[in-house]
Design a protein around this motif. Structure first.
Motif, PDB file in Angstrom:
ATOM      1  N   VAL A  41       0.856  -1.190   0.000  1.00  0.00           N
ATOM      2  CA  VAL A  41       0.000   0.000   0.000  1.00  0.00           C
ATOM      3  C   VAL A  41       0.891   1.239   0.000  1.00  0.00           C
ATOM      4  CG1 VAL A  41      -1.757   1.272   1.303  1.00  0.00           C
ATOM      5  CG2 VAL A  41      -1.782  -1.235   1.284  1.00  0.00           C
ATOM      6  N   MET A  42       0.675   2.102  -0.982  1.00  0.00           N
ATOM      7  CA  MET A  42       1.439   3.347  -1.040  1.00  0.00           C
ATOM      8  C   MET A  42       0.595   4.470  -0.462  1.00  0.00           C
ATOM      9  SD  MET A  42       3.620   4.727  -4.254  1.00  0.00           S
ATOM     10  CE  MET A  42       4.629   3.262  -4.293  1.00  0.00           C
ATOM     11  N   LEU A  43       1.266   5.376   0.240  1.00  0.00           N
ATOM     12  CA  LEU A  43       0.570   6.450   0.943  1.00  0.00           C
ATOM     13  C   LEU A  43       0.790   7.787   0.252  1.00  0.00           C
ATOM     14  CD1 LEU A  43       1.659   5.360   4.544  1.00  0.00           C
ATOM     15  CD2 LEU A  43      -0.388   4.667   3.266  1.00  0.00           C
ATOM     16  N   ASN A  44      -0.219   8.619   0.305  1.00  0.00           N
ATOM     17  CA  ASN A  44      -0.096   9.956  -0.276  1.00  0.00           C
ATOM     18  C   ASN A  44       0.721  10.859   0.648  1.00  0.00           C
ATOM     19  OD1 ASN A  44      -0.621  12.008  -2.179  1.00  0.00           O
ATOM     20  ND2 ASN A  44      -2.270  12.825  -0.902  1.00  0.00           N
ATOM     21  N   ASP A  45       1.350  11.857   0.059  1.00  0.00           N
ATOM     22  CA  ASP A  45       1.945  12.953   0.828  1.00  0.00           C
ATOM     23  C   ASP A  45       1.860  14.193  -0.047  1.00  0.00           C
ATOM     24  OD1 ASP A  45       4.579  13.567  -0.625  1.00  0.00           O
ATOM     25  OD2 ASP A  45       4.735  11.403  -0.334  1.00  0.00           O
ATOM     26  N   ASP A  46       2.217  15.332   0.511  1.00  0.00           N
ATOM     27  CA  ASP A  46       2.037  16.587  -0.229  1.00  0.00           C
ATOM     28  C   ASP A  46       3.258  16.982  -1.053  1.00  0.00           C
ATOM     29  OD1 ASP A  46      -0.497  16.840   0.814  1.00  0.00           O
ATOM     30  OD2 ASP A  46       0.133  18.139   2.481  1.00  0.00           O
ATOM     31  N   TYR A  47       4.336  16.204  -0.972  1.00  0.00           N
ATOM     32  CA  TYR A  47       5.607  16.676  -1.535  1.00  0.00           C
ATOM     33  C   TYR A  47       6.178  15.835  -2.675  1.00  0.00           C
ATOM     34  CZ  TYR A  47       5.232  19.217   2.818  1.00  0.00           C
ATOM     35  OH  TYR A  47       4.758  20.005   3.840  1.00  0.00           O
ATOM     36  N   THR A  48       5.952  14.541  -2.635  1.00  0.00           N
ATOM     37  CA  THR A  48       6.537  13.695  -3.685  1.00  0.00           C
ATOM     38  C   THR A  48       5.883  14.036  -5.028  1.00  0.00           C
ATOM     39  OG1 THR A  48       6.862  11.923  -2.071  1.00  0.00           O
ATOM     40  CG2 THR A  48       6.983  11.317  -4.403  1.00  0.00           C
ATOM     41  N   PRO A  49       6.703  14.307  -6.049  1.00  0.00           N
ATOM     42  CA  PRO A  49       6.108  14.638  -7.351  1.00  0.00           C
ATOM     43  C   PRO A  49       5.330  13.461  -7.941  1.00  0.00           C
ATOM     44  CG  PRO A  49       8.451  15.237  -7.286  1.00  0.00           C
ATOM     45  CD  PRO A  49       8.173  14.421  -6.059  1.00  0.00           C
ATOM     46  N   MET A  50       4.209  13.785  -8.574  1.00  0.00           N
ATOM     47  CA  MET A  50       3.391  12.744  -9.207  1.00  0.00           C
ATOM     48  C   MET A  50       4.210  11.904 -10.184  1.00  0.00           C
ATOM     49  SD  MET A  50      -0.223  14.647  -9.940  1.00  0.00           S
ATOM     50  CE  MET A  50      -1.333  15.101  -8.613  1.00  0.00           C
ATOM     51  N   PHE A  52       7.309  11.179 -10.159  1.00  0.00           N
ATOM     52  CA  PHE A  52       8.187  10.238  -9.464  1.00  0.00           C
ATOM     53  C   PHE A  52       7.390   8.999  -9.016  1.00  0.00           C
ATOM     54  CE2 PHE A  52      10.165   8.468  -5.650  1.00  0.00           C
ATOM     55  CZ  PHE A  52      11.473   8.266  -6.094  1.00  0.00           C
ATOM     56  N   VAL A  53       6.207   9.218  -8.492  1.00  0.00           N
ATOM     57  CA  VAL A  53       5.363   8.105  -8.027  1.00  0.00           C
ATOM     58  C   VAL A  53       5.007   7.186  -9.206  1.00  0.00           C
ATOM     59  CG1 VAL A  53       3.190   7.451  -6.898  1.00  0.00           C
ATOM     60  CG2 VAL A  53       4.443   9.489  -6.132  1.00  0.00           C
ATOM     61  N   VAL A  54       4.656   7.788 -10.318  1.00  0.00           N
ATOM     62  CA  VAL A  54       4.326   6.987 -11.506  1.00  0.00           C
ATOM     63  C   VAL A  54       5.533   6.141 -11.917  1.00  0.00           C
ATOM     64  CG1 VAL A  54       3.726   7.096 -13.968  1.00  0.00           C
ATOM     65  CG2 VAL A  54       2.542   8.587 -12.335  1.00  0.00           C
ATOM     66  N   ILE A  71      -3.112   4.407 -10.689  1.00  0.00           N
ATOM     67  CA  ILE A  71      -2.854   4.048  -9.286  1.00  0.00           C
ATOM     68  C   ILE A  71      -2.378   5.282  -8.514  1.00  0.00           C
ATOM     69  CG2 ILE A  71      -1.386   2.668  -7.747  1.00  0.00           C
ATOM     70  CD1 ILE A  71      -1.394   0.478  -9.962  1.00  0.00           C
ATOM     71  N   MET A  72      -1.473   6.045  -9.118  1.00  0.00           N
ATOM     72  CA  MET A  72      -0.962   7.247  -8.461  1.00  0.00           C
ATOM     73  C   MET A  72      -2.100   8.231  -8.156  1.00  0.00           C
ATOM     74  SD  MET A  72      -0.274  10.654  -8.952  1.00  0.00           S
ATOM     75  CE  MET A  72      -0.292  10.846 -10.743  1.00  0.00           C
ATOM     76  N   LEU A  73      -2.976   8.427  -9.136  1.00  0.00           N
ATOM     77  CA  LEU A  73      -4.088   9.372  -8.936  1.00  0.00           C
ATOM     78  C   LEU A  73      -5.049   8.881  -7.854  1.00  0.00           C
ATOM     79  CD1 LEU A  73      -4.850  10.523 -12.591  1.00  0.00           C
ATOM     80  CD2 LEU A  73      -3.896  11.888 -10.713  1.00  0.00           C
ATOM     81  N   ILE A  75      -4.171   7.107  -5.266  1.00  0.00           N
ATOM     82  CA  ILE A  75      -3.480   7.388  -3.995  1.00  0.00           C
ATOM     83  C   ILE A  75      -3.601   8.875  -3.654  1.00  0.00           C
ATOM     84  CG2 ILE A  75      -1.269   7.317  -2.775  1.00  0.00           C
ATOM     85  CD1 ILE A  75      -0.436   5.107  -4.882  1.00  0.00           C
ATOM     86  N   HIS A  76      -3.369   9.705  -4.663  1.00  0.00           N
ATOM     87  CA  HIS A  76      -3.438  11.163  -4.485  1.00  0.00           C
ATOM     88  C   HIS A  76      -4.822  11.588  -3.976  1.00  0.00           C
ATOM     89  CE1 HIS A  76      -2.631  15.390  -5.319  1.00  0.00           C
ATOM     90  NE2 HIS A  76      -3.726  15.445  -6.075  1.00  0.00           N
ATOM     91  N   LEU A  77      -5.856  10.977  -4.505  1.00  0.00           N
ATOM     92  CA  LEU A  77      -7.226  11.378  -4.147  1.00  0.00           C
ATOM     93  C   LEU A  77      -7.732  10.705  -2.871  1.00  0.00           C
ATOM     94  CD1 LEU A  77      -8.797  11.281  -7.735  1.00  0.00           C
ATOM     95  CD2 LEU A  77      -8.189  13.312  -6.386  1.00  0.00           C
ATOM     96  N   PRO A 108       9.580  12.159   0.454  1.00  0.00           N
ATOM     97  CA  PRO A 108       9.067  11.501   1.672  1.00  0.00           C
ATOM     98  C   PRO A 108       8.098  10.341   1.409  1.00  0.00           C
ATOM     99  CG  PRO A 108       7.839  13.518   1.274  1.00  0.00           C
ATOM    100  CD  PRO A 108       8.866  13.419   0.166  1.00  0.00           C
ATOM    101  N   LEU A 109       8.056   9.877   0.182  1.00  0.00           N
ATOM    102  CA  LEU A 109       7.115   8.804  -0.200  1.00  0.00           C
ATOM    103  C   LEU A 109       7.206   7.614   0.762  1.00  0.00           C
ATOM    104  CD1 LEU A 109       5.105   7.771  -2.348  1.00  0.00           C
ATOM    105  CD2 LEU A 109       7.077   6.825  -3.577  1.00  0.00           C
ATOM    106  N   GLN A 110       6.047   7.155   1.205  1.00  0.00           N
ATOM    107  CA  GLN A 110       5.976   6.023   2.144  1.00  0.00           C
ATOM    108  C   GLN A 110       5.118   4.904   1.568  1.00  0.00           C
ATOM    109  OE1 GLN A 110       7.476   5.789   5.367  1.00  0.00           O
ATOM    110  NE2 GLN A 110       8.615   7.493   4.442  1.00  0.00           N
TER     111      GLN A 110
HETATM  112  N1  TYC Z   1       0.119  14.222  -3.587  1.00  0.00           N
HETATM  113  C1  TYC Z   1       1.338  14.302  -4.381  1.00  0.00           C
HETATM  114  C2  TYC Z   1       1.378  15.632  -5.121  1.00  0.00           C
HETATM  115  O1  TYC Z   1       0.359  16.290  -5.227  1.00  0.00           O
HETATM  116  C3  TYC Z   1       1.431  13.166  -5.368  1.00  0.00           C
HETATM  117  C4  TYC Z   1       1.545  11.828  -4.717  1.00  0.00           C
HETATM  118  C5  TYC Z   1       0.780  10.780  -5.191  1.00  0.00           C
HETATM  119  C6  TYC Z   1       2.413  11.601  -3.662  1.00  0.00           C
HETATM  120  C7  TYC Z   1       0.857   9.522  -4.619  1.00  0.00           C
HETATM  121  C8  TYC Z   1       2.529  10.346  -3.059  1.00  0.00           C
HETATM  122  O2  TYC Z   1       1.872   8.063  -3.016  1.00  0.00           O
HETATM  123  C9  TYC Z   1       1.753   9.321  -3.568  1.00  0.00           C
HETATM  124  N2  TYC Z   1       2.528  15.985  -5.635  1.00  0.00           N
END
Ligand code: TYC
Length: 117
Positions: A41-50, A52-54, A71-73, A75-77, A108-110
């Motif tokens: 399970v990947m967690l959202n955060d406010d800093y990791t670029p989309m 990079f997650v993709v 999947i990234m979107l 997690i983001h939502l 900080p991706l977790q």
């Molecule tokens: N929320 C991040 C952003 O707006 C993007 C993001 C998506 C970060 C998924 C972590 O697991 C993640 N840049």
């Protein structure tokens, strides 16, 4: 009169019941459970670029770009999302790989692995 002793040797470990002159061996009930599986399970955060997650989802979870983006979107939502389901060791390795890549890139991706219920 036929003897109660079966003509062929019978494995005493197998369940059996007598039916007239013959002995019926019953199918041993399946006792091995399939192994517990683990979801990464990947967690959202406010800093990791989309982007990079993709890239991480594509690389470590063998997803094509479109699937990885979906999947990234998610997690983001939603705050979190499942990247894949694996045996315990493989899931733990995926988590290590993601955390290592994130650390190396300074993000900080977790992510965590958890048993599938
Ligand atoms: N929320 C991040 C952003 O707006 C993007 C993001 C998506 C970060 C998924 C972590 O697991 C993640 N840049």
């Amino acid at each position: 009169m036929a003897s109660d002793i079966p003509s062929k040797p019978v494995d005493p470990k197998l369940p059996s019941r007598d039916v007239g002159d013959s002995v019926v061996l019953e199918r041993r009930t399946q006792r091995t459970k399939p192994p517990q599986m683990y979801q990464v399970v990947m967690l959202n955060d406010d800093y990791t670029p989309m982007e990079f997650v993709v890239a991480v989802i594509q690389e470590f979870f063998s997803k094509d770009r479109e699937t990885a983006t979906q999947i990234m979107l998610k997690i983001h939502l939603d705050g979190k999302g499942i990247c894949g389901v694996y045996s315990r060791d493989v899931a733990a390795t995926k988590v290590d790989q993601v955390l290592e890549a994130a650390k190396k890139a300074g993000h900080p991706l977790q992510c965590v692995s958890e048993p599938v219920e």
